[in-house]
Design a protein around this motif. Sequence first.
Motif, PDB file in Angstrom:
ATOM      1  N   ASP A 266      75.957  12.324   2.379  1.00 23.22           N
ATOM      2  CA  ASP A 266      76.566  11.000   2.554  1.00 23.22           C
ATOM      3  C   ASP A 266      77.586  10.687   1.455  1.00 23.22           C
ATOM      4  O   ASP A 266      77.875   9.536   1.176  1.00 23.22           O
ATOM      5  N   ASP A 267      78.138  11.731   0.834  1.00 23.65           N
ATOM      6  CA  ASP A 267      79.179  11.646  -0.196  1.00 23.65           C
ATOM      7  C   ASP A 267      78.724  11.051  -1.522  1.00 23.65           C
ATOM      8  O   ASP A 267      79.551  10.677  -2.345  1.00 23.65           O
ATOM      9  N   VAL A 268      77.442  10.951  -1.759  1.00 23.72           N
ATOM     10  CA  VAL A 268      76.940  10.576  -3.081  1.00 23.72           C
ATOM     11  C   VAL A 268      76.998  11.828  -3.948  1.00 23.72           C
ATOM     12  O   VAL A 268      76.524  12.889  -3.543  1.00 23.72           O
ATOM     13  N   THR A 269      77.626  11.731  -5.115  1.00 24.39           N
ATOM     14  CA  THR A 269      77.677  12.878  -6.018  1.00 24.39           C
ATOM     15  C   THR A 269      76.687  12.676  -7.156  1.00 24.39           C
ATOM     16  O   THR A 269      76.461  11.551  -7.607  1.00 24.39           O
ATOM     17  N   VAL A 270      76.104  13.791  -7.593  1.00 27.52           N
ATOM     18  CA  VAL A 270      75.083  13.759  -8.635  1.00 27.52           C
ATOM     19  C   VAL A 270      75.362  14.883  -9.621  1.00 27.52           C
ATOM     20  O   VAL A 270      75.514  16.035  -9.217  1.00 27.52           O
ATOM     21  N   GLU A 271      75.438  14.544 -10.909  1.00 26.46           N
ATOM     22  CA  GLU A 271      75.549  15.571 -11.942  1.00 26.46           C
ATOM     23  C   GLU A 271      74.148  16.048 -12.284  1.00 26.46           C
ATOM     24  O   GLU A 271      73.284  15.244 -12.653  1.00 26.46           O
ATOM     25  N   CYS A 272      73.926  17.355 -12.150  1.00 22.43           N
ATOM     26  CA  CYS A 272      72.602  17.936 -12.372  1.00 22.43           C
ATOM     27  C   CYS A 272      72.642  18.931 -13.521  1.00 22.43           C
ATOM     28  O   CYS A 272      73.567  19.743 -13.615  1.00 22.43           O
ATOM     29  N   VAL A 273      71.626  18.880 -14.357  1.00 20.43           N
ATOM     30  CA  VAL A 273      71.447  19.885 -15.402  1.00 20.43           C
ATOM     31  C   VAL A 273      70.819  21.115 -14.757  1.00 20.43           C
ATOM     32  O   VAL A 273      69.853  21.001 -13.996  1.00 20.43           O
ATOM     33  N   VAL A 274      71.366  22.286 -15.029  1.00 20.46           N
ATOM     34  CA  VAL A 274      70.767  23.533 -14.561  1.00 20.46           C
ATOM     35  C   VAL A 274      69.605  23.836 -15.502  1.00 20.46           C
ATOM     36  O   VAL A 274      69.803  24.049 -16.696  1.00 20.46           O
ATOM     37  N   ASP A 275      68.393  23.818 -14.955  1.00 24.20           N
ATOM     38  CA  ASP A 275      67.174  23.974 -15.754  1.00 24.20           C
ATOM     39  C   ASP A 275      66.385  25.167 -15.232  1.00 24.20           C
ATOM     40  O   ASP A 275      65.667  25.059 -14.238  1.00 24.20           O
ATOM     41  N   THR A 276      66.518  26.303 -15.891  1.00 21.66           N
ATOM     42  CA  THR A 276      65.840  27.517 -15.425  1.00 21.66           C
ATOM     43  C   THR A 276      64.332  27.457 -15.624  1.00 21.66           C
ATOM     44  O   THR A 276      63.608  28.274 -15.076  1.00 21.66           O
ATOM     45  N   GLY A 277      63.840  26.475 -16.364  1.00 18.22           N
ATOM     46  CA  GLY A 277      62.402  26.292 -16.508  1.00 18.22           C
ATOM     47  C   GLY A 277      61.795  25.499 -15.364  1.00 18.22           C
ATOM     48  O   GLY A 277      60.577  25.444 -15.212  1.00 18.22           O
ATOM     49  N   PHE A 278      62.634  24.884 -14.546  1.00 17.25           N
ATOM     50  CA  PHE A 278      62.186  24.126 -13.375  1.00 17.25           C
ATOM     51  C   PHE A 278      62.202  25.080 -12.190  1.00 17.25           C
ATOM     52  O   PHE A 278      63.242  25.622 -11.837  1.00 17.25           O
ATOM     53  N   THR A 279      61.062  25.299 -11.571  1.00 19.92           N
ATOM     54  CA  THR A 279      60.972  26.293 -10.500  1.00 19.92           C
ATOM     55  C   THR A 279      61.339  25.747  -9.127  1.00 19.92           C
ATOM     56  O   THR A 279      61.520  26.516  -8.190  1.00 19.92           O
ATOM     57  N   GLY A 280      61.469  24.435  -8.981  1.00 19.45           N
ATOM     58  CA  GLY A 280      61.860  23.849  -7.700  1.00 19.45           C
ATOM     59  C   GLY A 280      63.355  23.986  -7.471  1.00 19.45           C
ATOM     60  O   GLY A 280      64.077  24.595  -8.264  1.00 19.45           O
ATOM     61  N   ALA A 281      63.840  23.415  -6.368  1.00 19.22           N
ATOM     62  CA  ALA A 281      65.268  23.463  -6.052  1.00 19.22           C
ATOM     63  C   ALA A 281      66.015  22.331  -6.750  1.00 19.22           C
ATOM     64  O   ALA A 281      66.923  22.568  -7.542  1.00 19.22           O
ATOM     65  N   LEU A 282      65.632  21.095  -6.450  1.00 16.63           N
ATOM     66  CA  LEU A 282      66.279  19.925  -7.043  1.00 16.63           C
ATOM     67  C   LEU A 282      65.228  18.931  -7.509  1.00 16.63           C
ATOM     68  O   LEU A 282      64.161  18.814  -6.901  1.00 16.63           O
ATOM     69  N   MET A 283      65.548  18.221  -8.562  1.00 15.87           N
ATOM     70  CA  MET A 283      64.801  17.031  -8.943  1.00 15.87           C
ATOM     71  C   MET A 283      65.834  15.920  -9.023  1.00 15.87           C
ATOM     72  O   MET A 283      66.825  16.043  -9.749  1.00 15.87           O
ATOM     73  N   LEU A 284      65.625  14.879  -8.236  1.00 15.77           N
ATOM     74  CA  LEU A 284      66.575  13.773  -8.185  1.00 15.77           C
ATOM     75  C   LEU A 284      65.870  12.461  -8.493  1.00 15.77           C
ATOM     76  O   LEU A 284      64.732  12.247  -8.067  1.00 15.77           O
ATOM     77  N   PRO A 285      66.555  11.571  -9.209  1.00 17.43           N
ATOM     78  CA  PRO A 285      65.975  10.258  -9.479  1.00 17.43           C
ATOM     79  C   PRO A 285      65.732   9.478  -8.187  1.00 17.43           C
ATOM     80  O   PRO A 285      66.512   9.567  -7.231  1.00 17.43           O
ATOM     81  N   ARG A 286      64.661   8.715  -8.179  1.00 19.09           N
ATOM     82  CA  ARG A 286      64.300   7.903  -7.011  1.00 19.09           C
ATOM     83  C   ARG A 286      65.462   6.999  -6.582  1.00 19.09           C
ATOM     84  O   ARG A 286      65.707   6.802  -5.397  1.00 19.09           O
ATOM     85  N   GLU A 287      66.200   6.468  -7.551  1.00 19.16           N
ATOM     86  CA  GLU A 287      67.337   5.590  -7.242  1.00 19.16           C
ATOM     87  C   GLU A 287      68.350   6.287  -6.324  1.00 19.16           C
ATOM     88  O   GLU A 287      68.866   5.691  -5.387  1.00 19.16           O
ATOM     89  N   ILE A 288      68.618   7.549  -6.572  1.00 14.44           N
ATOM     90  CA  ILE A 288      69.579   8.295  -5.747  1.00 14.44           C
ATOM     91  C   ILE A 288      69.013   8.528  -4.354  1.00 14.44           C
ATOM     92  O   ILE A 288      69.715   8.381  -3.354  1.00 14.44           O
ATOM     93  N   ILE A 289      67.746   8.865  -4.279  1.00 15.47           N
ATOM     94  CA  ILE A 289      67.103   9.077  -2.978  1.00 15.47           C
ATOM     95  C   ILE A 289      67.153   7.791  -2.154  1.00 15.47           C
ATOM     96  O   ILE A 289      67.507   7.809  -0.973  1.00 15.47           O
ATOM     97  N   GLU A 290      66.831   6.673  -2.771  1.00 16.71           N
ATOM     98  CA  GLU A 290      66.836   5.395  -2.051  1.00 16.71           C
ATOM     99  C   GLU A 290      68.246   4.989  -1.632  1.00 16.71           C
ATOM    100  O   GLU A 290      68.454   4.492  -0.532  1.00 16.71           O
ATOM    101  N   ARG A 291      69.224   5.227  -2.496  1.00 23.32           N
ATOM    102  CA  ARG A 291      70.616   4.879  -2.176  1.00 23.32           C
ATOM    103  C   ARG A 291      71.150   5.736  -1.034  1.00 23.32           C
ATOM    104  O   ARG A 291      71.991   5.305  -0.261  1.00 23.32           O
ATOM    105  N   SER A 292      70.651   6.955  -0.923  1.00 26.73           N
ATOM    106  CA  SER A 292      71.132   7.889   0.096  1.00 26.73           C
ATOM    107  C   SER A 292      70.352   7.809   1.399  1.00 26.73           C
ATOM    108  O   SER A 292      70.656   8.531   2.335  1.00 26.73           O
TER     109      SER A 292
END
Length: 114
Positions: free
Chosen positions: A22-48
Amino acid sequence: MATESGRITPAREPILTIRLADDVTVECVVDTGFTGALMLPREIIERSSVPIIGKATFQLVSGRFIVASLALVEIDWLGQQRIVRAVISDGVDALIGAEFWMGIPSSLITFAIT
């Protein structure tokens, strides 16, 4: 051939910007210690208006366990639509983890040092 670009911050954090469907852009830190795909703040999920699909238990690097909500997020990546699983965080950080890179040739990603 589509490519994605990122940057390295003065604090030496690799950053990639992802664009949700939906054209929301998010700057993400590349974290090789995080084994999942994405972690996004709840605010972004709710806005999208991304639907929450369930919950899962995760172990943090500290050894502590947390329960977090999950969502399936559609993103524009390398010129294509892609659906990835996102852990929903109550914090402000957005992360790209190891699962995100499965099947993506590393030659398609470049980082500029700023």
